[in-house]
Design a protein around this motif. Sequence first.
Motif, PDB file in Angstrom:
ATOM      1  N   LEU A 109       0.834  -1.205   0.000  1.00  7.65           N
ATOM      2  CA  LEU A 109       0.000   0.000   0.000  1.00  7.65           C
ATOM      3  C   LEU A 109       0.869   1.255   0.000  1.00  7.65           C
ATOM      4  CD1 LEU A 109      -2.634  -1.021   2.708  1.00  7.65           C
ATOM      5  CD2 LEU A 109      -2.938  -1.068   0.225  1.00  7.65           C
ATOM      6  N   ILE A 110       1.926   1.210   0.784  1.00  4.67           N
ATOM      7  CA  ILE A 110       2.885   2.311   0.889  1.00  4.67           C
ATOM      8  C   ILE A 110       4.270   1.707   0.767  1.00  4.67           C
ATOM      9  CG2 ILE A 110       3.778   4.171   2.350  1.00  4.67           C
ATOM     10  CD1 ILE A 110       1.066   4.083   3.829  1.00  4.67           C
ATOM     11  N   GLY A 111       5.089   2.206  -0.134  1.00  2.70           N
ATOM     12  CA  GLY A 111       6.407   1.640  -0.362  1.00  2.70           C
ATOM     13  C   GLY A 111       7.536   2.580   0.008  1.00  2.70           C
ATOM     14  N   GLU A 112       8.724   2.007   0.079  1.00  2.26           N
ATOM     15  CA  GLU A 112       9.971   2.762   0.251  1.00  2.26           C
ATOM     16  C   GLU A 112       9.997   3.591   1.531  1.00  2.26           C
ATOM     17  OE1 GLU A 112      10.663   4.997  -3.269  1.00  2.26           O
ATOM     18  OE2 GLU A 112      10.836   3.222  -4.552  1.00  2.26           O
ATOM     19  N   ILE A 113       9.454   3.038   2.594  1.00  2.32           N
ATOM     20  CA  ILE A 113       9.534   3.690   3.899  1.00  2.32           C
ATOM     21  C   ILE A 113       9.597   2.609   4.969  1.00  2.32           C
ATOM     22  CG2 ILE A 113       7.020   3.878   4.107  1.00  2.32           C
ATOM     23  CD1 ILE A 113       7.471   6.543   5.575  1.00  2.32           C
ATOM     24  N   ASP A 114      10.447   2.799   5.949  1.00  2.00           N
ATOM     25  CA  ASP A 114      10.595   1.840   7.044  1.00  2.00           C
ATOM     26  C   ASP A 114       9.612   2.205   8.147  1.00  2.00           C
ATOM     27  OD1 ASP A 114      11.682   0.542   9.493  1.00  2.00           O
ATOM     28  OD2 ASP A 114      13.301  -0.048   8.161  1.00  2.00           O
ATOM     29  N   ILE A 115       8.816   1.222   8.575  1.00  2.00           N
ATOM     30  CA  ILE A 115       7.721   1.478   9.501  1.00  2.00           C
ATOM     31  C   ILE A 115       8.098   1.029  10.909  1.00  2.00           C
ATOM     32  CG2 ILE A 115       5.283   1.091   9.987  1.00  2.00           C
ATOM     33  CD1 ILE A 115       5.830   2.531   7.347  1.00  2.00           C
ATOM     34  N   PHE A 116       7.889   1.920  11.895  1.00  2.00           N
ATOM     35  CA  PHE A 116       8.228   1.600  13.280  1.00  2.00           C
ATOM     36  C   PHE A 116       7.000   1.275  14.125  1.00  2.00           C
ATOM     37  CE2 PHE A 116       9.256   2.533  17.713  1.00  2.00           C
ATOM     38  CZ  PHE A 116      10.392   1.767  17.870  1.00  2.00           C
ATOM     39  N   ASP A 117       5.896   1.975  13.914  1.00  8.59           N
ATOM     40  CA  ASP A 117       4.705   1.735  14.733  1.00  8.59           C
ATOM     41  C   ASP A 117       3.470   2.058  13.903  1.00  8.59           C
ATOM     42  OD1 ASP A 117       3.473   0.865  17.034  1.00  8.59           O
ATOM     43  OD2 ASP A 117       3.586   2.774  18.079  1.00  8.59           O
ATOM     44  N   MET A 118       2.339   1.386  14.218  1.00 10.59           N
ATOM     45  CA  MET A 118       1.090   1.618  13.503  1.00 10.59           C
ATOM     46  C   MET A 118      -0.089   1.455  14.451  1.00 10.59           C
ATOM     47  SD  MET A 118       1.409  -0.022   9.679  1.00 10.59           S
ATOM     48  CE  MET A 118       1.269  -1.727  10.189  1.00 10.59           C
ATOM     49  N   TYR A 119      -1.201   2.101  14.066  1.00 10.33           N
ATOM     50  CA  TYR A 119      -2.456   1.919  14.793  1.00 10.33           C
ATOM     51  C   TYR A 119      -3.590   2.319  13.863  1.00 10.33           C
ATOM     52  CZ  TYR A 119      -5.789   1.771  18.624  1.00 10.33           C
ATOM     53  OH  TYR A 119      -6.849   1.433  19.436  1.00 10.33           O
ATOM     54  N   PHE A 120      -4.717   1.631  13.999  1.00  8.32           N
ATOM     55  CA  PHE A 120      -5.874   1.950  13.161  1.00  8.32           C
ATOM     56  C   PHE A 120      -7.005   2.487  14.034  1.00  8.32           C
ATOM     57  CE2 PHE A 120      -9.440   1.727  10.416  1.00  8.32           C
ATOM     58  CZ  PHE A 120      -8.943   1.746   9.115  1.00  8.32           C
ATOM     59  N   GLN A 121      -7.425   3.712  13.716  1.00 12.24           N
ATOM     60  CA  GLN A 121      -8.594   4.322  14.350  1.00 12.24           C
ATOM     61  C   GLN A 121      -9.279   5.175  13.283  1.00 12.24           C
ATOM     62  OE1 GLN A 121     -10.449   4.031  16.799  1.00 12.24           O
ATOM     63  NE2 GLN A 121     -10.927   5.873  17.959  1.00 12.24           N
ATOM     64  N   LYS A 122     -10.307   4.602  12.652  1.00 11.53           N
ATOM     65  CA  LYS A 122     -11.027   5.213  11.523  1.00 11.53           C
ATOM     66  C   LYS A 122     -10.219   5.134  10.236  1.00 11.53           C
ATOM     67  CE  LYS A 122     -13.775   8.216  14.483  1.00 11.53           C
ATOM     68  NZ  LYS A 122     -14.104   9.598  14.872  1.00 11.53           N
ATOM     69  N   TYR A 123      -8.915   5.383  10.322  1.00 12.44           N
ATOM     70  CA  TYR A 123      -8.002   5.116   9.221  1.00 12.44           C
ATOM     71  C   TYR A 123      -6.635   4.805   9.804  1.00 12.44           C
ATOM     72  CZ  TYR A 123      -8.214  10.221   9.863  1.00 12.44           C
ATOM     73  OH  TYR A 123      -8.320  11.472  10.405  1.00 12.44           O
ATOM     74  N   LEU A 124      -5.696   4.489   8.937  1.00 11.30           N
ATOM     75  CA  LEU A 124      -4.402   3.988   9.391  1.00 11.30           C
ATOM     76  C   LEU A 124      -3.454   5.138   9.740  1.00 11.30           C
ATOM     77  CD1 LEU A 124      -2.713   1.354   9.749  1.00 11.30           C
ATOM     78  CD2 LEU A 124      -1.898   1.716   7.404  1.00 11.30           C
ATOM     79  N   TYR A 125      -2.850   5.018  10.920  1.00  8.71           N
ATOM     80  CA  TYR A 125      -1.775   5.914  11.350  1.00  8.71           C
ATOM     81  C   TYR A 125      -0.480   5.109  11.410  1.00  8.71           C
ATOM     82  CZ  TYR A 125      -5.354   9.186  13.195  1.00  8.71           C
ATOM     83  OH  TYR A 125      -6.406  10.044  13.355  1.00  8.71           O
ATOM     84  N   PHE A 126       0.644   5.764  11.101  1.00  6.07           N
ATOM     85  CA  PHE A 126       1.927   5.058  11.227  1.00  6.07           C
ATOM     86  C   PHE A 126       3.054   6.036  11.502  1.00  6.07           C
ATOM     87  CE2 PHE A 126       1.739   6.134   6.718  1.00  6.07           C
ATOM     88  CZ  PHE A 126       3.047   6.504   6.403  1.00  6.07           C
ATOM     89  N   VAL A 127       4.126   5.496  12.098  1.00 12.83           N
ATOM     90  CA  VAL A 127       5.350   6.248  12.384  1.00 12.83           C
ATOM     91  C   VAL A 127       6.463   5.689  11.516  1.00 12.83           C
ATOM     92  CG1 VAL A 127       7.112   6.758  14.133  1.00 12.83           C
ATOM     93  CG2 VAL A 127       4.688   6.815  14.749  1.00 12.83           C
TER      94      VAL A 127
END
Length: 258
Positions: A110-128
């Motif tokens: 869905l999202i490329g070329e980024i390293d993901i550290f944390d995520m949470y879903f509340q109505k839509y997706l949030y990520f760090v």
Amino acid sequence: MNSFQHHPVKQIRENTRRQVILADVNIPYKFSLDRSKNHLFFCINADEFSEQSFHSVVLELHGGSTTIVPGIRNGFASAVDHASGSVYLGGSDGIYKYNYQTKDVITPSLIGEIDIFDMYFQKYLYFVDTANQNLYTYKNNKVTIVPELKDHQILHFVIDVDDNIIFVNGAGIHILPKGEKSAILYDNRNINIRGATTDINGLPFFIAQDGIYKIGDNMELVKILILENGYGLAFDKDNNIVYSDERTVNKLIPCDKY
């Protein structure tokens, strides 16, 4: 006040028993629980023979079976949309949706070329993102930084039932109230927090090296369970605590269920 408010640690200890769900696992961390299917998603440290540093793992809570998700490199973070049942996994190459039928991620990402550290879903997706520790949203196929927090580095975060964003960094725990433009420092004690989540009622909880905490009725940070080396935290469909130390995944079962 009830006894939980007076002695929360004592009540948890006396009224529950620990059930080891998974043993001899290498630092289970970054928990997300799909309550509709009773599957726990988390990461583990890869062994010395692996080309990766981390693996995304799926654990079936009732049966105890585990599966490593093969199609994601350095699978680390996860999030569950409880309304739709969609599961998101983040790693070194971006964010993917999980496919229960294939037991792997859906490609392309869905999202490329980024390293993901944390995520949470509340109505839509949030990520760090790992590099800058900024908080973003993914909505309508578009990535947008959360502007109110662009000057804050974020390690762990969660969104509660009132859509307040609660996040952790080196300065402590902060809260960005819904609709506000700036975050408030909530607690600056030197607590080594390793994760944040909400229970089935959308109330925020934190897991630290020394235990599990909640925000109490008087807005104070209250320890509800003492741990020697806490890592991951989630709540199942019955609101039972699921947590990990560096070698086991555990569930706290009410004594009356034994």
